[in-house]
Design a protein around this motif. Structure first.
Motif, PDB file in Angstrom:
ATOM      1  N   PRO A 127       0.783  -1.418  -0.023  1.00  0.00           N
ATOM      2  CA  PRO A 127       0.044  -0.072   0.017  1.00  0.00           C
ATOM      3  C   PRO A 127       0.734   1.096  -0.281  1.00  0.00           C
ATOM      4  O   PRO A 127       2.009   1.187   0.512  1.00  0.00           O
ATOM      5  N   PRO A 128       0.528   2.325  -0.819  1.00  0.00           N
ATOM      6  CA  PRO A 128       1.081   3.665  -0.670  1.00  0.00           C
ATOM      7  C   PRO A 128       1.274   4.105   0.741  1.00  0.00           C
ATOM      8  O   PRO A 128       0.347   3.874   1.629  1.00  0.00           O
ATOM      9  N   PRO A 129       2.270   5.010   1.054  1.00  0.00           N
ATOM     10  CA  PRO A 129       2.287   5.258   2.505  1.00  0.00           C
ATOM     11  C   PRO A 129       1.370   6.234   2.732  1.00  0.00           C
ATOM     12  O   PRO A 129       0.599   7.086   1.908  1.00  0.00           O
ATOM     13  N   LEU A 130       0.828   6.393   4.050  1.00  0.00           N
ATOM     14  CA  LEU A 130      -0.366   7.044   4.413  1.00  0.00           C
ATOM     15  C   LEU A 130       0.328   8.393   5.051  1.00  0.00           C
ATOM     16  O   LEU A 130       0.978   8.375   6.246  1.00  0.00           O
ATOM     17  N   LEU A 131      -0.270   9.640   4.674  1.00  0.00           N
ATOM     18  CA  LEU A 131      -0.040  10.983   5.105  1.00  0.00           C
ATOM     19  C   LEU A 131      -1.163  11.518   5.804  1.00  0.00           C
ATOM     20  O   LEU A 131      -2.157  11.642   5.220  1.00  0.00           O
ATOM     21  N   ILE A 132      -0.872  11.922   7.059  1.00  0.00           N
ATOM     22  CA  ILE A 132      -1.899  12.660   7.640  1.00  0.00           C
ATOM     23  C   ILE A 132      -1.289  13.925   8.307  1.00  0.00           C
ATOM     24  O   ILE A 132      -0.231  13.925   8.637  1.00  0.00           O
ATOM     25  N   GLY A 133      -2.071  14.819   7.899  1.00  0.00           N
ATOM     26  CA  GLY A 133      -1.696  16.320   7.966  1.00  0.00           C
ATOM     27  C   GLY A 133      -2.705  16.970   9.188  1.00  0.00           C
ATOM     28  O   GLY A 133      -3.738  16.667   9.154  1.00  0.00           O
ATOM     29  N   GLY A 134      -1.908  17.740   9.960  1.00  0.00           N
ATOM     30  CA  GLY A 134      -2.792  18.604  11.007  1.00  0.00           C
ATOM     31  C   GLY A 134      -1.895  18.822  12.197  1.00  0.00           C
ATOM     32  O   GLY A 134      -0.961  18.290  12.321  1.00  0.00           O
ATOM     33  N   ARG A 135      -2.603  19.600  13.060  1.00  0.00           N
ATOM     34  CA  ARG A 135      -1.724  19.942  14.212  1.00  0.00           C
ATOM     35  C   ARG A 135      -2.453  19.592  15.540  1.00  0.00           C
ATOM     36  O   ARG A 135      -1.935  19.687  16.732  1.00  0.00           O
ATOM     37  N   SER A 136      -3.980  19.105  15.589  1.00  0.00           N
ATOM     38  CA  SER A 136      -4.623  18.994  16.828  1.00  0.00           C
ATOM     39  C   SER A 136      -4.202  17.842  17.408  1.00  0.00           C
ATOM     40  O   SER A 136      -3.718  16.788  17.052  1.00  0.00           O
ATOM     41  N   THR A 137      -4.477  17.871  18.696  1.00  0.00           N
ATOM     42  CA  THR A 137      -4.074  16.566  19.696  1.00  0.00           C
ATOM     43  C   THR A 137      -4.808  15.403  19.028  1.00  0.00           C
ATOM     44  O   THR A 137      -4.232  14.312  18.923  1.00  0.00           O
ATOM     45  N   ARG A 138      -6.093  15.371  18.503  1.00  0.00           N
ATOM     46  CA  ARG A 138      -6.754  14.395  17.941  1.00  0.00           C
ATOM     47  C   ARG A 138      -5.817  13.702  16.747  1.00  0.00           C
ATOM     48  O   ARG A 138      -6.062  12.581  16.586  1.00  0.00           O
ATOM     49  N   THR A 139      -5.678  14.679  15.982  1.00  0.00           N
ATOM     50  CA  THR A 139      -5.012  14.084  14.824  1.00  0.00           C
ATOM     51  C   THR A 139      -3.517  13.537  14.908  1.00  0.00           C
ATOM     52  O   THR A 139      -3.380  12.790  14.407  1.00  0.00           O
ATOM     53  N   LEU A 140      -2.925  14.223  15.989  1.00  0.00           N
ATOM     54  CA  LEU A 140      -1.592  13.663  16.310  1.00  0.00           C
ATOM     55  C   LEU A 140      -1.712  12.313  16.629  1.00  0.00           C
ATOM     56  O   LEU A 140      -0.868  11.350  16.645  1.00  0.00           O
ATOM     57  N   ARG A 141      -3.075  11.926  17.638  1.00  0.00           N
ATOM     58  CA  ARG A 141      -3.043  10.517  18.162  1.00  0.00           C
ATOM     59  C   ARG A 141      -3.401   9.512  16.926  1.00  0.00           C
ATOM     60  O   ARG A 141      -2.796   8.498  16.916  1.00  0.00           O
ATOM     61  N   VAL A 142      -4.014   9.985  15.907  1.00  0.00           N
ATOM     62  CA  VAL A 142      -4.202   9.177  14.926  1.00  0.00           C
ATOM     63  C   VAL A 142      -3.208   9.038  14.038  1.00  0.00           C
ATOM     64  O   VAL A 142      -2.888   7.993  13.572  1.00  0.00           O
ATOM     65  N   ALA A 143      -2.347  10.019  13.936  1.00  0.00           N
ATOM     66  CA  ALA A 143      -1.224  10.040  13.107  1.00  0.00           C
ATOM     67  C   ALA A 143      -0.179   8.958  14.000  1.00  0.00           C
ATOM     68  O   ALA A 143       0.303   8.408  13.303  1.00  0.00           O
ATOM     69  N   ALA A 144      -0.138   9.070  15.113  1.00  0.00           N
ATOM     70  CA  ALA A 144       0.638   8.124  15.792  1.00  0.00           C
ATOM     71  C   ALA A 144       0.463   6.628  15.507  1.00  0.00           C
ATOM     72  O   ALA A 144       1.214   5.787  15.502  1.00  0.00           O
ATOM     73  N   GLU A 145      -0.900   6.434  15.406  1.00  0.00           N
ATOM     74  CA  GLU A 145      -1.443   5.069  15.407  1.00  0.00           C
ATOM     75  C   GLU A 145      -1.246   4.605  13.717  1.00  0.00           C
ATOM     76  O   GLU A 145      -0.800   3.325  13.570  1.00  0.00           O
ATOM     77  N   HIS A 146      -1.539   5.520  12.972  1.00  0.00           N
ATOM     78  CA  HIS A 146      -1.330   4.819  11.604  1.00  0.00           C
ATOM     79  C   HIS A 146      -0.703   5.658  10.464  1.00  0.00           C
ATOM     80  O   HIS A 146      -0.479   5.013   9.343  1.00  0.00           O
TER      81      HIS A 146
END
Length: 123
Positions: free
Chosen positions: A12-31
């Protein structure tokens, strides 16, 4: 002629998650494979958010270095050194991908000028 892809991708292609909110960072940490934050010349906030992402990774048992750090920086046409300095500071802070935001209207040859001034920072 068009082609369609059938079946699962080999990788699968790499997954990029963008943003700065706490919730976004938690999702980025996981995925996320890559994380992007809008810089807009606010590097201290980007560094703080990157450290927060490190903490969230550690909490779930993921190595923080497994996520590539990316930052989006607005280009200053009037003061290209400002852009060059911001990119250099981002690299020093551990960001390995720099996305340059080019405001309109675009000056002639802007991409060539940026390549000549920003690219040497990355080599």
């Amino acid at each position: 002629m068009s082609r369609s892809i059938s079946g699962p991708l080999a990788q699968p292609p790499p997954l990029l998650i963008g943003g700065r909110s706490t919730r976004t960072l938690r999702v980025a940490a996981e995925h996320a494979d890559l994380w992007n934050i809008p810089g807009d010349n606010a590097l201290p906030d980007a560094v703080e958010r990157s450290l927060m992402l490190n903490r969230y990774c550690t909490e779930i048992g993921r190595g923080p270095r497994t996520i590539t750090r990316s930052i989006a920086l607005s280009v200053s046409y009037d003061d290209p050194e400002l852009t060059r300095t911001a990119a250099g500071a981002a690299i020093q802070a551990g960001f390995t991908h720099i996305a340059l935001i080019l405001p309109t209207p675009w000056p002639p040859q802007v991409v060539h000028r940026l390549a000549d001034t920003i690219r040497p920072l990355l080599t």
